[in-house]
Design an enzyme around this catalytic site. Structure first.
Site, mmCIF file in Angstrom:
data_model
loop_
_atom_site.group_PDB
_atom_site.id
_atom_site.type_symbol
_atom_site.label_atom_id
_atom_site.label_comp_id
_atom_site.label_asym_id
_atom_site.label_seq_id
_atom_site.Cartn_x
_atom_site.Cartn_y
_atom_site.Cartn_z
ATOM 1 N N ALA A 155 0.831 -1.215 0.000
ATOM 2 C CA ALA A 155 0.000 0.000 0.000
ATOM 3 C C ALA A 155 0.864 1.263 0.000
ATOM 4 O O ALA A 155 0.353 2.371 0.064
ATOM 5 C CB ALA A 155 -0.931 0.010 1.213
ATOM 6 N N SER A 168 5.994 -2.333 3.935
ATOM 7 C CA SER A 168 6.000 -3.495 4.823
ATOM 8 C C SER A 168 7.304 -4.268 4.679
ATOM 9 O O SER A 168 7.792 -4.863 5.642
ATOM 10 C CB SER A 168 4.807 -4.399 4.521
ATOM 11 O OG SER A 168 4.879 -4.921 3.212
ATOM 12 N N SER A 169 7.877 -4.265 3.479
ATOM 13 C CA SER A 169 9.129 -5.020 3.287
ATOM 14 C C SER A 169 10.265 -4.396 4.097
ATOM 15 O O SER A 169 11.064 -5.115 4.702
ATOM 16 C CB SER A 169 9.498 -5.106 1.801
ATOM 17 O OG SER A 169 9.712 -3.838 1.231
ATOM 18 N N ASP A 183 13.109 4.151 2.879
ATOM 19 C CA ASP A 183 12.178 3.287 3.612
ATOM 20 C C ASP A 183 12.868 2.599 4.789
ATOM 21 O O ASP A 183 12.360 2.589 5.908
ATOM 22 C CB ASP A 183 11.596 2.217 2.684
ATOM 23 C CG ASP A 183 10.830 2.814 1.533
ATOM 24 O OD1 ASP A 183 10.586 4.040 1.546
ATOM 25 O OD2 ASP A 183 10.480 2.057 0.606
#
Ligand code: ADP
Ligand code: MG
Length: 377
Positions: free
Chosen positions: A119, A123-124, A169
């Site tokens: 999304a 999450s990774s 990230d």
């Protein structure tokens, strides 16, 4: 989640875990498409995380159980990468730690999370950071610097998952702190923390749940435009220049390249302005700049799409303080800074109007800026 993951670990491995670790997904408040231009980004880790219960097992094997997938996987640290995608993230983190002379021994782990997959909340990165932090704590006495843990996650994506991502990230996931955003200079990786305590406001993402596949890789085209503009300005990376220098190359590069550069250099200035506004707790000013970013991404950089523009319009009509598309573009979420009193009306309007127009309900994801990688217990 803490109790649940400990219970699952106990069931799967017939002993309690040695420790539980967590790391978070992230948002980026402002600073879009600036990473490859050597500019600033302003991410923060959120209250959506991956949590892992772990215990060294005295062998050279890693035994994993992914609760959300209801799948298990076992690999030897000297063996080839496992086939399951989710396990490759953990395998990659082990390998990249070893490359840096970090110690990795066999362990058992069960993990689960609530970062929505794919999304745009990364999450990774949460998964990589959780295991990188855990391995550093369990086997290396935290000798590996936290910024290096972020690079372990990034190199895992590059070398084991085929994703050529930047550092933002993983950096946000590892380094994030409650109530703070991280301004990262993507050229030098220098960073500082900026306070983010929007009292009376909430952050909510509206997820279009679409991802338009486009031909002729628009990302590479944007990068090429930026490189040509940088060259014309006589700098290595576009953000080494500034918005007031841009008119000097008007007419010397293609109009399209000029528009792209105009967005990038204005965005670089907006990140700086947002940080100043945050230091003054001026969230109205922050919100205005978020709308400007959306406009730039849509009209000048041309990486938005109908669904994102629609949600941005709904936010504006509702009187939402700030709203913009987040991420690379052509789908994904908008990030919205909404006054508490307006929250319910906005979410209801965004959901019903979006569904009426596009035929499916968008996702609604509330986020709070929370701690990144840490030991839970
Ligand atoms: P995102 O933008 O969320 O990072 P990615 O496609 O990069 O999307 O990463 C999603 C992948 O990360 C999933 O396909 C899975 O392999 C792994 N992953 C993320 N969260 C979990 C989870 N809770 N359990 C198992 N694997 C997960
Ligand atoms: Mg990812």
């Amino acid at each position: 989640m803490k109790r649940q993951i400990a219970t699952v670990f106990n069931e799967k491995f017939a002993a309690p875990p040695a420790a539980i670790y967590s790391s978070a997904g992230r948002i980026n408040l402002i600073g879009e498409h600036l990473d490859y231009n050597g500019g600033y980004v302003l991410p923060g880790s959120i209250d959506k995380c991956i949590m892992a219960a772990i215990k060294p097992n005295g062998t050279d094997k890693v035994r994993l159980h992914a609760v959300d997938m209801n799948e298990s996987c076992e690999f030897a640290l000297s063996a080839d990468a496992p086939v399951q995608q989710w396990a490759r993230y953990v395998y990659g983190v082990c390998k990249e730690t070893m490359k840096r002379n970090g110690l990795v021994q066999g362990f058992d782990a069960a993990f689960m999370g609530n970062v929505p997959l794919g999304a745009g909340l990364s999450s990774s990165a949460a998964l990589e950071s959780c295991f990188a932090f855990a391995i550093n704590d369990l086997f290396n006495g935290n000798a590996i610097a936290k910024t290096e843990l972020a690079k372990i996650g990034q190199d895992t994506e590059h070398n084991y998952c085929g994703v050529n991502c930047g550092i933002m990230d993983q950096f946000a996931s590892v380094m994030g702190l409650e109530g703070k955003l991280i301004r990262i200079n993507c050229e030098t990786l220098e960073y500082d923390y900026v306070p983010f305590n929007p009292k009376g406001y909430r952050l909510v993402l509206i997820d279009t749940k679409v991802k338009h596949e486009l031909v002729n890789s628009p990302y590479n085209q944007r990068r090429n435009s930026c490189e040509r503009a940088a060259k014309a300005l006589g700098v290595k990376l576009l953000c080494n220049s500034s918005i007031d220098k841009l008119p000097s190359i008007k007419g010397k590069i293609a109009d399209e390249d000029y528009k792209r550069a105009e967005y990038v250099l204005a965005e670089q200035k907006r990140v700086i302005d947002v940080c100043e506004s945050l230091k003054r707790d001026d969230y109205e000013a922050v919100g205005k700049l978020m709308y400007e970013t959306h406009h730039g991404l849509s009209a000048l950089y041309e990486v938005s799409c109908e669904e994102l523009d629609f949600l941005n319009d709904v936010a504006r009509e509702c009187g939402v303080t700030g709203s913009r598309m987040m991420g690379g573009g052509f789908g994904g979420c908008t990030i919205n800074l909404v006054k508490d009193g307006l929250y319910d009306a906005f979410v209801e309007a965004a959901t019903s109007k979006f569904e009426a127009k596009f035929g499916h309900k968008p996702g609604v994801i509330d986020v709070k800026i929370s701690d990144g990688a840490h030991k839970v217990c």
